[in-house]
Design a protein around this motif. Structure first.
Motif, PDB file in Angstrom:
ATOM      1  N   SER A 298      -2.999   2.051   9.646  1.00 44.68           N
ATOM      2  CA  SER A 298      -2.943   0.866   8.669  1.00 44.68           C
ATOM      3  C   SER A 298      -3.713   0.133   7.684  1.00 44.68           C
ATOM      4  O   SER A 298      -4.087  -0.664   8.497  1.00 44.68           O
ATOM      5  CB  SER A 298      -1.302   0.013   8.743  1.00 44.68           C
TER       6      SER A 298
ATOM      7  N   ARG B  85       4.613   5.029   3.990  1.00 41.11           N
ATOM      8  CA  ARG B  85       4.076   6.355   4.585  1.00 41.11           C
ATOM      9  C   ARG B  85       5.295   7.874   3.974  1.00 41.11           C
ATOM     10  O   ARG B  85       5.887   7.294   5.178  1.00 41.11           O
ATOM     11  CB  ARG B  85       3.232   6.427   5.093  1.00 41.11           C
TER      12      ARG B  85
ATOM     13  N   GLU C 212       2.724  -5.815   7.596  1.00 42.62           N
ATOM     14  CA  GLU C 212       1.506  -6.320   6.959  1.00 42.62           C
ATOM     15  C   GLU C 212       0.539  -6.325   8.035  1.00 42.62           C
ATOM     16  O   GLU C 212      -0.439  -6.448   8.231  1.00 42.62           O
ATOM     17  CB  GLU C 212       1.684  -7.637   6.270  1.00 42.62           C
TER      18      GLU C 212
ATOM     19  N   GLY D 100      -1.019  10.961   4.008  1.00 38.78           N
ATOM     20  CA  GLY D 100      -0.554   9.919   3.439  1.00 38.78           C
ATOM     21  C   GLY D 100      -0.286   9.147   2.363  1.00 38.78           C
ATOM     22  O   GLY D 100       0.585  10.288   1.764  1.00 38.78           O
ATOM     23  N   PRO D 101      -0.179   8.117   1.976  1.00 40.33           N
ATOM     24  CA  PRO D 101       1.060   7.889   0.612  1.00 40.33           C
ATOM     25  C   PRO D 101       0.774   8.718  -0.824  1.00 40.33           C
ATOM     26  O   PRO D 101       1.376   8.252  -1.332  1.00 40.33           O
ATOM     27  CB  PRO D 101       1.077   6.261   0.792  1.00 40.33           C
TER      28      PRO D 101
ATOM     29  N   THR E 162      -1.285  -1.658  -5.043  1.00 38.81           N
ATOM     30  CA  THR E 162      -1.092  -3.198  -5.047  1.00 38.81           C
ATOM     31  C   THR E 162      -0.839  -3.933  -6.097  1.00 38.81           C
ATOM     32  O   THR E 162      -0.079  -4.510  -6.210  1.00 38.81           O
ATOM     33  CB  THR E 162      -2.291  -4.230  -3.925  1.00 38.81           C
TER      34      THR E 162
ATOM     35  N   ARG F 241       1.472  -4.021   3.353  1.00 31.79           N
ATOM     36  CA  ARG F 241       2.969  -3.740   3.910  1.00 31.79           C
ATOM     37  C   ARG F 241       2.857  -2.092   3.057  1.00 31.79           C
ATOM     38  O   ARG F 241       3.293  -1.918   2.341  1.00 31.79           O
ATOM     39  CB  ARG F 241       4.013  -3.875   3.684  1.00 31.79           C
ATOM     40  N   GLU F 242       2.570  -1.273   4.482  1.00 25.67           N
ATOM     41  CA  GLU F 242       2.306   0.880   3.900  1.00 25.67           C
ATOM     42  C   GLU F 242       3.490   1.231   3.549  1.00 25.67           C
ATOM     43  O   GLU F 242       5.070   0.735   4.553  1.00 25.67           O
ATOM     44  CB  GLU F 242       1.530   0.993   4.560  1.00 25.67           C
TER      45      GLU F 242
ATOM     46  N   TYR G 252       0.993  -1.288   0.063  1.00 27.47           N
ATOM     47  CA  TYR G 252       0.162   0.151   0.281  1.00 27.47           C
ATOM     48  C   TYR G 252       0.888   1.186  -0.172  1.00 27.47           C
ATOM     49  O   TYR G 252       1.733   1.587   1.005  1.00 27.47           O
ATOM     50  CB  TYR G 252      -0.763  -0.325   0.864  1.00 27.47           C
ATOM     51  N   PRO G 253       1.240   2.101  -0.970  1.00 29.00           N
ATOM     52  CA  PRO G 253      -0.233   2.177  -1.938  1.00 29.00           C
ATOM     53  C   PRO G 253       0.514   0.702  -2.629  1.00 29.00           C
ATOM     54  O   PRO G 253       1.516   1.597  -3.639  1.00 29.00           O
ATOM     55  CB  PRO G 253      -0.669   3.777  -2.313  1.00 29.00           C
TER      56      PRO G 253
END
Length: 437
Positions: free
Chosen positions: A371, A379, A417, A399-400, A311, A376-377, A308-309
């Motif tokens: 999250s 940012r 995650e 945010g991302p 996928t 897995r983010e 994320y972001p």
């Protein structure tokens, strides 16, 4: 089934990012070595160890402007020097007088020898006379021409650089995998090296896809989106050290896209596309490049990754030369994150650089963040060193997906995650971004 359970079930169907990256990077190999002239080697990575063929310095030389002399003459141990009254205020109450028998510059080449009670006026870099073991700096003398008076006695060896003192012949100057910096170029040149074997900088072609795209220099309108991605990704590839080529915009035309990619394989070591990686009605890149032909899978595999972001990522090869291609999402924020996560390591691997991933630190989180489950983010964040050691990290607003946040960030906060909430005060991982000023 609850909404949370639905989200967890959907996340379980995604490929973990670490597994996906491992499967992609294992398919890549560093580019074949190339013998380059030293002036072209900067910015590349060495493919072989480099050993000094000659010593540096190559000969005994003066390190400062002054007078090359025998230390026993100026220390009072010899019979040659004359002692004269010192100028007022000089420590010791006397000076030493030597005869100046010649001048030596950096271009002097004839060997000369000192006799007791004599010296040579020398410039920094000049070869030392035989028997000289000290250079008295100009400012410690009266700067005489036929004879010189020395007011202060240096230690034996002062102002002298001996042959091979810094780098004897046979010294290992750099190992394979070392980045060729300007200073390393100087070391190679000084020891007599004129060319080195390196991994060439990867040639990276960037293509933005989508019927809706228009070029920069105007504002977006309904049905039109300014192409920020190809410009940003070209800059990102160049920042890594690649030779980056922006092709521009390609419409969602199957034959046009295939033909464009085929043409670019002639000048590319890696192709990056952006846009069309999803499963929506307008996502033509995924539909075209993953299409099965002749019973075989398409040249590019698209995978829904726990990231994320963005996928949806694609990787494969195109053309008879099987040039690697990385397919990133069309959202600018997701495209830039995708580049950091997938394309940048691929470029580093092709270049033979180590490590392939950006450096990371553990940092003290200043603000509580949430999250998405199972993703897995990455940012945008601002990282700062703490007084007394360690780091703090401040997530940036938006945010991302926000371009402004990415533009301000000097790090990417990484939330695993299994992390749904990271509390202020906790310790988190942060990738450090290279932001040259």
């Amino acid at each position: 089934m609850t909404a949370t359970a639905d989200a967890e079930a959907a996340a379980n169907e995604l490929t973990p990012l670490a597994d996906y990256l491992g499967s992609v990077l294992r398919r890549l190999r560093a580019l074949p070595p190339l013998d380059l002239d030293l002036t072209q080697a900067h910015g590349n990575v060495l493919a072989e160890d480099v050993v000094a063929p000659h010593a540096f310095p190559a000969f005994d030389q003066a390190a400062v402007d002054g007078y090359a002399a025998r230390w026993e003459d100026i220390s009072g141990g010899g019979r040659g020097p004359s002692y004269v009254p010192a100028p007022s205020g000089t420590p010791g109450g006397r000076t030493i007088r030597l005869n100046v028998v010649g001048d030596l510059g950096a271009a002097s080449w004839r060997p000369v020898r000192l006799t007791p009670g004599s010296c040579f006026s020398v410039a920094a870099g000049a070869p030392l006379p035989v028997a000289a073991d000290v250079v008295v700096p100009v400012e410690w003398t009266d700067q005489g021409m036929a004879a010189v008076e020395i007011f202060r006695t240096p230690k034996r060896g002062y102002g002298v650089r001996r042959a091979g003192e810094e780098l004897p012949a046979g010294t290992l100057l750099a190992r394979a995998g070392t980045y060729v910096s300007p200073a390393l170029v100087a070391v190679f040149a000084a020891t007599g090296i004129g060319h080195v074997v390196v991994r060439p900088s990867p040639r990276v072609v960037i293509v933005a896809t989508g019927d809706e795209l228009v070029d920069v220099g105007r504002g977006s309108q309904p049905g039109q989106v300014v192409d920020a991605n190809s410009h940003a990704l070209t800059a990102a590839a160049a920042e890594v050290g690649a030779l980056a080529y922006r092709v521009g915009i390609c419409d969602d035309d199957p034959e046009g896209l295939r033909g464009l990619l085929e043409d670019q394989t002639l000048r590319a070591d890696l192709i990056i596309t952006t846009g069309g990686t999803g499963t929506g009605p307008g996502d033509m890149v995924r539909r075209i490049l993953s299409r099965r032909e002749g019973g075989r899978a398409g040249p590019v595999t698209f995978t829904d990754v726990a990231l994320y972001p963005g996928t949806a990522l694609g990787f494969g090869t195109v053309g008879a030369e099987e040039v690697p291609v990385v397919c990133l999402p069309g959202d600018p924020g997701a495209a830039l994150i995708g580049f950091e996560v997938l394309a940048r390591p691929a470029i580093q691997l092709l270049a033979g650089a180590e490590p392939v991933f950006r450096p990371s630190v553990r940092a003290h989180l200043l603000e509580t963040v949430s999250s998405p489950t199972g993703l897995r983010e990455f940012r945008p964040a601002h990282v700062a060193e703490r007084r007394g050691g360690g780091y703090t990290v401040q997530p940036l607003s938006g945010g991302p997906f926000t371009l402004s946040g990415l533009a301000e960030a000097n790090g990417l906060l990484v939330l695993g995650e299994r992390v749904t909430t990271a509390a202020a005060g906790s310790t988190v991982d942060v990738l450090l971004l290279d932001r040259r000023r």
